[in-house]
Design an enzyme around this catalytic site. Structure first.
Site, PDB file in Angstrom:
ATOM      1  N   GLU A  10     -11.849   3.611 -94.301  1.00  0.00           N
ATOM      2  CA  GLU A  10     -11.198   2.971 -93.046  1.00  0.00           C
ATOM      3  C   GLU A  10     -11.626   3.798 -91.762  1.00  0.00           C
ATOM      4  O   GLU A  10     -12.782   4.028 -91.302  1.00  0.00           O
ATOM      5  CB  GLU A  10     -10.602   2.106 -92.808  1.00  0.00           C
ATOM      6  N   CYS A  39     -28.138  -4.722 -97.688  1.00  0.00           N
ATOM      7  CA  CYS A  39     -28.740  -5.336 -96.614  1.00  0.00           C
ATOM      8  C   CYS A  39     -28.902  -3.584 -95.740  1.00  0.00           C
ATOM      9  O   CYS A  39     -27.775  -4.152 -94.676  1.00  0.00           O
ATOM     10  CB  CYS A  39     -28.194  -6.813 -96.212  1.00  0.00           C
ATOM     11  N   CYS A  66     -34.590  -7.001-100.093  1.00  0.00           N
ATOM     12  CA  CYS A  66     -33.856  -8.154-100.010  1.00  0.00           C
ATOM     13  C   CYS A  66     -34.737  -8.966-101.822  1.00  0.00           C
ATOM     14  O   CYS A  66     -33.894 -10.250-101.920  1.00  0.00           O
ATOM     15  CB  CYS A  66     -35.106  -8.790 -98.759  1.00  0.00           C
ATOM     16  N   CYS A  70     -30.734  -9.270-103.306  1.00  0.00           N
ATOM     17  CA  CYS A  70     -30.177  -9.668-103.052  1.00  0.00           C
ATOM     18  C   CYS A  70     -29.512 -11.083-102.850  1.00  0.00           C
ATOM     19  O   CYS A  70     -30.283 -11.749-102.997  1.00  0.00           O
ATOM     20  CB  CYS A  70     -30.339  -9.853-101.204  1.00  0.00           C
ATOM     21  N   CYS A 120     -30.761 -16.876 -96.820  1.00  0.00           N
ATOM     22  CA  CYS A 120     -30.811 -15.799 -95.540  1.00  0.00           C
ATOM     23  C   CYS A 120     -32.120 -16.003 -94.230  1.00  0.00           C
ATOM     24  O   CYS A 120     -33.188 -16.108 -94.285  1.00  0.00           O
ATOM     25  CB  CYS A 120     -31.111 -14.477 -96.040  1.00  0.00           C
TER      26      CYS A 120
END
Length: 348
Positions: free
Chosen positions: A37, A192, A199, A202, A208
């Site tokens: 991270e 995304c 899209c 997705c 959305c």
């Protein structure tokens, strides 16, 4: 869509299309999640993977990192940039040895108290390594949420950030947190995406709001772009007759913080003046090497190298903690900025 349906749809997509072979996923320990991270802040996955594997080989666990010399940590980080991340990793590991029996704490507030760990990193560690219900709001998640809910405004502003955290926490599932956290991050990273969102593939497309409005690329909102400032510096490349290079350790704050680099000056005259204080008068005149540019996130730096070859340093340098000679084999053990490494490799 209800929060359970949102999470369920994401997890179903992730099982078939998500990333399951990232090196920090096997095993998904707190130390490995934490390291990944921190490295992934401002850095792409494909860039991080070889650094992560090398870093883990040198410092397999938190105690190994805590006892490592600072120079060794910076050397393993050299080239990733944003060097305060490495310094904070090192400090946090040392703190954990003293206060948490050599482990990252499982308490959210205790994690937040460690250097370099913010809300999203703490959430990532706890959700992925322990399965706890904590949200992650990194760049990928911000992009998914601002588009899905059509949240206008600068995504870096405190008002939008607060809204995104509230939404992220409201969508958390009751179980399978590690899979859910990875799923929403993967969706932002692979579907995304910033410039070419896919899209049509997705799993959230049907609901959305940005897609329904036909303005997906307007989200997340950003501040107006500013032109990148231009800066210049002159670096003193002082090489001894035996091939040693004179290095100067940079302050902890600022660019290349804590790394060894070449001494710097604002112009050629100041560089000459600095050289007079570092080498004997018998040393030859400097040679101007080709200038080159290095772009940071907030400015572009043009570097003008000046080479003093076969020079002899003044004796007091041996007693100076921030300035030292480094033999060619030592250069590989120290943390040097990437452009300086490239410059040294090109030396005649």
């Amino acid at each position: 869509m209800s929060p359970p349906a949102f999470a369920s749809r994401l997890r179903a997509w992730h099982q078939k299309h998500g990333r399951h072979d990232l090196p920090w996923q096997h095993p998904r320990t707190p130390y490995r999640v934490w390291l990944s991270e921190i490295m992934l802040q401002q850095t792409q996955v494909q860039t991080v993977i070889p650094y992560f594997e090398n870093f883990l080989e040198r410092f397999p666990d938190l105690p190994d990192l805590a006892v490592a010399p600072a120079d060794a940590v910076m050397n393993a980080w050299a080239g990733l940039g944003y060097y305060s991340r490495a310094r904070n990793l090192h400090k946090a590991a040392q703190w954990c040895m003293i206060h948490h029996n050599g482990h990252l704490p499982e308490d959210y507030d205790a994690l937040l108290a460690l250097p370099g760990i913010g809300r999203s990193t703490a959430g990532a560690i706890l959700s992925q390594a322990h399965g706890s219900r904590h949200a992650i709001v990194d760049g990928n998640v911000k992009r998914v949420l601002t588009r899905y809910f059509a949240i206008a405004g600068d995504a870096s502003s405190s008002a939008v950030d607060k809204q995104l955290w509230q939404l992220a926490e409201s969508l958390l599932p009751e179980s399978h947190m590690a899979d859910y956290s990875q799923a929403i991050m993967d969706l932002g990273a692979t579907v995304c995406t910033s410039r070419k969102p896919q899209c049509t593939t997705c799993p959230l497309a049907a609901d959305c709001l940005a897609l329904a409005q036909g303005n997906v690329l307007d989200y997340p909102g950003r501040k107006p772009a500013k032109s990148i400032p231009e800066r210049e510096t002159h670096v003193l490349l002082l090489r001894s007759r035996s091939g040693e290079i004179l290095l100067e350790q940079r302050p902890d704050k600022g660019i290349w913080g804590g790394l060894y680099s070449l001494p710097e000056a604002s112009d050629a005259d100041q560089a000459q003046a600095r050289a007079v204080g570092l080498i004997t008068a018998k040393s030859p005149a400097p040679i101007s090497l080709p200038a080159f540019a290095h772009t940071f996130s907030h400015f572009r730096l043009t570097i003008h190298p000046l080479l003093w070859d076969a020079c002899t340093a003044k004796s007091q340098i041996r007693d100076n903690a921030s300035i030292r000679w480094a033999a060619p084999d030592e250069l590989r053990q120290l943390g040097l900025p990437a452009p300086i490494q490239k410059l040294l490799k090109r030396l005649p």
